[in-house]
Scaffold this motif. Structure first.
Motif, PDB file in Angstrom:
ATOM      1  N   GLY A 228       0.801  -1.214   0.000  1.00  0.00           N
ATOM      2  CA  GLY A 228       0.000   0.000   0.000  1.00  0.00           C
ATOM      3  C   GLY A 228       0.836   1.268   0.000  1.00  0.00           C
ATOM      4  N   PHE A 229       2.110   1.144  -0.364  1.00  0.00           N
ATOM      5  CA  PHE A 229       2.984   2.310  -0.412  1.00  0.00           C
ATOM      6  C   PHE A 229       2.751   3.088  -1.706  1.00  0.00           C
ATOM      7  N   THR A 230       3.038   4.365  -1.669  1.00  0.00           N
ATOM      8  CA  THR A 230       2.929   5.204  -2.853  1.00  0.00           C
ATOM      9  C   THR A 230       4.192   5.077  -3.689  1.00  0.00           C
ATOM     10  N   PHE A 231       4.029   4.760  -4.963  1.00  0.00           N
ATOM     11  CA  PHE A 231       5.163   4.695  -5.882  1.00  0.00           C
ATOM     12  C   PHE A 231       5.256   6.020  -6.623  1.00  0.00           C
ATOM     13  N   ALA A 232       6.385   6.698  -6.477  1.00  0.00           N
ATOM     14  CA  ALA A 232       6.591   8.012  -7.085  1.00  0.00           C
ATOM     15  C   ALA A 232       7.601   7.881  -8.219  1.00  0.00           C
ATOM     16  N   ASP A 233       7.123   8.018  -9.444  1.00  0.00           N
ATOM     17  CA  ASP A 233       7.936   7.807 -10.642  1.00  0.00           C
ATOM     18  C   ASP A 233       8.565   9.122 -11.099  1.00  0.00           C
ATOM     19  N   VAL A 234       9.889   9.198 -11.067  1.00  0.00           N
ATOM     20  CA  VAL A 234      10.589  10.439 -11.410  1.00  0.00           C
ATOM     21  C   VAL A 234      10.993  10.506 -12.875  1.00  0.00           C
ATOM     22  N   ARG A 235      10.748   9.454 -13.653  1.00  0.00           N
ATOM     23  CA  ARG A 235      11.253   9.435 -15.025  1.00  0.00           C
ATOM     24  C   ARG A 235      10.718  10.574 -15.875  1.00  0.00           C
ATOM     25  N   SER A 236       9.445  10.880 -15.757  1.00  0.00           N
ATOM     26  CA  SER A 236       8.893  11.965 -16.576  1.00  0.00           C
ATOM     27  C   SER A 236       9.435  13.321 -16.143  1.00  0.00           C
ATOM     28  N   ALA A 237       9.707  13.480 -14.841  1.00  0.00           N
ATOM     29  CA  ALA A 237      10.266  14.742 -14.346  1.00  0.00           C
ATOM     30  C   ALA A 237      11.647  14.991 -14.938  1.00  0.00           C
ATOM     31  N   PHE A 238      12.414  13.924 -15.166  1.00  0.00           N
ATOM     32  CA  PHE A 238      13.765  14.060 -15.704  1.00  0.00           C
ATOM     33  C   PHE A 238      13.797  14.046 -17.232  1.00  0.00           C
ATOM     34  N   GLU A 239      12.657  13.858 -17.866  1.00  0.00           N
ATOM     35  CA  GLU A 239      12.632  13.826 -19.323  1.00  0.00           C
ATOM     36  C   GLU A 239      13.113  15.162 -19.883  1.00  0.00           C
ATOM     37  N   GLY A 240      14.091  15.105 -20.757  1.00  0.00           N
ATOM     38  CA  GLY A 240      14.690  16.321 -21.293  1.00  0.00           C
ATOM     39  C   GLY A 240      15.821  16.855 -20.447  1.00  0.00           C
ATOM     40  N   HIS A 241      16.099  16.158 -19.340  1.00  0.00           N
ATOM     41  CA  HIS A 241      17.178  16.586 -18.438  1.00  0.00           C
ATOM     42  C   HIS A 241      18.149  15.442 -18.148  1.00  0.00           C
ATOM     43  N   GLU A 242      18.153  14.438 -18.997  1.00  0.00           N
ATOM     44  CA  GLU A 242      19.071  13.325 -18.825  1.00  0.00           C
ATOM     45  C   GLU A 242      20.463  13.718 -19.338  1.00  0.00           C
ATOM     46  N   ILE A 243      21.447  12.874 -19.074  1.00  0.00           N
ATOM     47  CA  ILE A 243      22.768  13.054 -19.663  1.00  0.00           C
ATOM     48  C   ILE A 243      22.607  13.042 -21.181  1.00  0.00           C
ATOM     49  N   CYS A 244      23.332  13.906 -21.853  1.00  0.00           N
ATOM     50  CA  CYS A 244      23.291  14.107 -23.306  1.00  0.00           C
ATOM     51  C   CYS A 244      22.138  15.006 -23.740  1.00  0.00           C
TER      52      CYS A 244
END
Length: 280
Positions: A228-244
């Motif tokens: 019942g824990f909340t899963f917080a997905d950060v992938r979309s927040a980092f989209e456009g801010h990855e290495i390269c």
């Protein structure tokens, strides 16, 4: 995914605004934060204690401004748990996350401050269990074929062996802090593919590394849901801010080496913090 971790050491509790021995740079950062992170008008303070667990992505490796008393755990005043605690004033704040931590380390040295009065818990964990640190080293130093082999080995571990390790951690958290709201954060993609990098590993390896992160995040989400824990997905927040990308919130290979492939201070403040704050 945590990379090039430092040796772990027992968690060190940090309570509220208790005095900390910080270096000059950390003190300056804290002074700047004091004005910008004050509890906003109308915001509600957290009703109980907050405990921040996990590995280097939660301790803040890569963001600088490290708390000197945290030693090799490298806890930062610019990490998302510290920033959130400053903005929301929980009744207590225990900063236990540590660079290099595995699920076993969380179980053995990070759960001591959890209790029935704990109201908020955050955690990132699993990357070090899978061996992503050595995999990134292989990818950088040994070429595409070796990189793909190492990534495949990590993915096999994640998909066949990681779940019970996460279960052990989540079960212990649930038992020790039965009234807490628990937020399990995941790991971002490391690379924008195709991206603007002219050197370093190729797009084939970059794509494989991102795929391994997806596997890790998928297993983490499934196990967190069981409790019942909340899963917080950060992938979309980092989209456009990855290495390269043109505005990376992640370090590439850098000195000091342990900061490689970790979020910068912007990655903590603009990537992890908003995602955690939304779900906290």
């Amino acid at each position: 995914m945590p990379a090039f971790p430092r040796p772990t050491s027992p968690g060190v509790a940090v309570s509220g605004t208790a005095g900390r021995r910080l270096g000059a740079a950390a003190a300056a950062s804290a002074a700047l934060l004091a004005g910008s992170l004050a509890l906003a008008p109308g915001a509600q303070a957290a009703g109980g204690g907050y405990v921040a667990l996990g590995d280097s992505y939660s301790s803040g490796v890569g963001s600088g401004s490290y708390i000197s008393s945290s030693g090799s755990c490298e806890r930062s005043t610019l990490a998302y748990p510290y920033l959130w605690s400053q903005a929301h004033s929980p009744s207590s704040f225990s900063f236990e996350a540590c660079s290099g931590a595995t699920t076993s380390d969380v179980l053995s040295s990070q759960l001591g401050t959890l209790s029935s009065s704990t109201s908020e818990v955050s955690i990132t964990i699993g990357g070090n269990d899978a061996g992503f640190a050595s995999t990134m080293e292989t990818c950088v130093l040994e070429g595409t074929s070796s990189c793909l082999s190492a990534v495949s080995s990590d993915e096999n571990f994640v998909n066949t062996q990681l779940a019970p390790k996460l279960d052990a951690v989540y079960s212990a958290i649930k038992s020790k802090a039965p009234n807490a709201h628990v937020v399990v954060l995941d790991y971002p993609h490391l690379y924008e593919v195709p991206g603007s990098c002219l050197f370093g590993i190729g797009d084939t390896s970059r794509t494989a590394i991102n795929g391994a992160a997806d596997d890790l995040d998928s297993v983490t989400a499934k196990e967190a849901a069981k409790y019942g824990f909340t899963f917080a997905d950060v992938r979309s927040a980092f989209e456009g801010h990855e290495i390269c990308s043109n505005d990376s919130w992640l370090h590439s290979t850098t000195l000091p080496i342990d900061e490689s492939y970790h979020p910068t201070s912007a990655g903590q403040a603009d990537g992890f913090l908003p995602v955690f704050s939304k779900d906290a």
